[in-house]
Scaffold this motif. Sequence first.
Motif, PDB file in Angstrom:
ATOM      1  N   GLU A 185       0.650  -1.350   0.042  1.00 10.37           N
ATOM      2  CA  GLU A 185       0.071  -0.481   0.306  1.00 10.37           C
ATOM      3  C   GLU A 185       0.890   1.082  -0.052  1.00 10.37           C
ATOM      4  O   GLU A 185       0.449   2.421  -0.748  1.00 10.37           O
ATOM      5  CB  GLU A 185      -1.091  -0.251   1.114  1.00 10.37           C
ATOM      6  N   GLY A 186       1.833   1.484   0.628  1.00  3.38           N
ATOM      7  CA  GLY A 186       3.087   2.572   0.889  1.00  3.38           C
ATOM      8  C   GLY A 186       3.761   2.600  -0.483  1.00  3.38           C
ATOM      9  O   GLY A 186       4.020   4.229  -0.907  1.00  3.38           O
ATOM     10  N   ALA A 187       3.770   1.538  -1.434  1.00  2.00           N
ATOM     11  CA  ALA A 187       4.464   2.034  -2.814  1.00  2.00           C
ATOM     12  C   ALA A 187       3.628   2.486  -4.197  1.00  2.00           C
ATOM     13  O   ALA A 187       4.177   3.050  -4.745  1.00  2.00           O
ATOM     14  CB  ALA A 187       4.762   0.296  -3.068  1.00  2.00           C
ATOM     15  N   GLN A 188       2.616   2.660  -3.565  1.00  2.00           N
ATOM     16  CA  GLN A 188       1.638   3.049  -4.670  1.00  2.00           C
ATOM     17  C   GLN A 188       1.673   4.901  -5.344  1.00  2.00           C
ATOM     18  O   GLN A 188       1.709   5.203  -6.128  1.00  2.00           O
ATOM     19  CB  GLN A 188      -0.238   2.924  -3.640  1.00  2.00           C
ATOM     20  N   THR A 189       2.194   5.177  -4.180  1.00  4.43           N
ATOM     21  CA  THR A 189       2.576   6.835  -4.743  1.00  4.43           C
ATOM     22  C   THR A 189       3.740   6.780  -5.404  1.00  4.43           C
ATOM     23  O   THR A 189       3.890   7.942  -6.288  1.00  4.43           O
ATOM     24  CB  THR A 189       2.103   7.928  -3.929  1.00  4.43           C
ATOM     25  N   THR A 190       4.471   5.891  -4.915  1.00  2.00           N
ATOM     26  CA  THR A 190       5.702   5.690  -5.944  1.00  2.00           C
ATOM     27  C   THR A 190       5.382   5.568  -7.081  1.00  2.00           C
ATOM     28  O   THR A 190       6.095   5.481  -8.134  1.00  2.00           O
ATOM     29  CB  THR A 190       7.416   4.922  -5.249  1.00  2.00           C
ATOM     30  N   ILE A 191       4.765   4.461  -7.806  1.00  2.00           N
ATOM     31  CA  ILE A 191       4.220   3.287  -8.434  1.00  2.00           C
ATOM     32  C   ILE A 191       3.673   4.378  -9.832  1.00  2.00           C
ATOM     33  O   ILE A 191       3.823   4.982 -10.626  1.00  2.00           O
ATOM     34  CB  ILE A 191       3.406   2.544  -8.039  1.00  2.00           C
TER      35      ILE A 191
END
Length: 332
Positions: free
Chosen positions: A275-281
């Motif tokens: 979930e925490g990776a979503q903005t990076t992606i």
Amino acid sequence: MILAIGYYFIIVALILLLTIFLLVLTSALYLKLRLEPVKGVCTSNVRLDGKTALVTGGNQGIGLETARDLAARGARVLIACRDAKRAAAAVADIAATTGNKLVEFRPLDLAKFSSVRKFAEDFNSSYDRLDILVNNAGCAGLDSEFTEDGIDVVMQVNYFGAFLLTNLLLDKLIASKPSRIIIVSSWLHNFANVSVDDLYKLGKDGIPQQLNTYSKSKLCDLLWTKALAKRLPEGVTVNALHPGVVKTNIFGRLPAFALKVVNILCDVLFKTPKEGAQTTIHLCVAEEVEGVRGKYFMECKEAEYSRKADDDELVELVWKESLKMTSLKSQK
């Protein structure tokens, strides 16, 4: 009588500890509802076949999930970190879950400028392109100490190391445009103040100083994003982001009691690494951010940030001092 008094103080102490814990929990819940009322999700289906992506700290946590997603889209993915054993496990895991065998590990220690320079030299001579650079690696909860380069270790890993790495890879990014640079900052940058005079000075040990240094490094990440955005040619973008409060081992070196509290709060309130990776992606692939630069994102959307990052004089002063401290040639 003495025994009764002892029990009384024990009960009072327990009540006090419980009250403090409930206050912390309530405050965390308030921040959760204010900052992350809805968890952003990257909805882009863009493929990355033929593209090359580099993810620092891609062997665990947010970095691992970012690398996994980019690999699933067909990109050649390089994981850059210190721990070869953990990186090998991450590479095998990503290959097994995505079917993409173009996942590699390259050693990189952001706490050593010599390591950053060697990594960049090897990369530039070995790879013909770099389409996505994710400056994800970071650390926190460390006692104040100098690196061999004379800089606070948290400041160097979270800021100066990534600053140097990106500048050394800029020619490759420019040659591969359209390309993207992503810098993982933190909402905690709002609590920091940065003076050019104390960019690499040490403070006293202890949790308040650790959080202060961490926050300062993340404000520098945002200041650097602003400065770099003004200097990049058309076709190369840079943006910063807050991933949310994620349960990773970044605070693994906090004292045992503090770590237990953090872990309990994260279990109850906060995000998984995926979930925490979503903005990076989102910043790596989303069509709607193509051409967007110098912005700050949360939950896959542009977000408000500290007004300090709009101080052009501070932005330029920190940029110039950072060039000096990393022994880079001056840029316009």
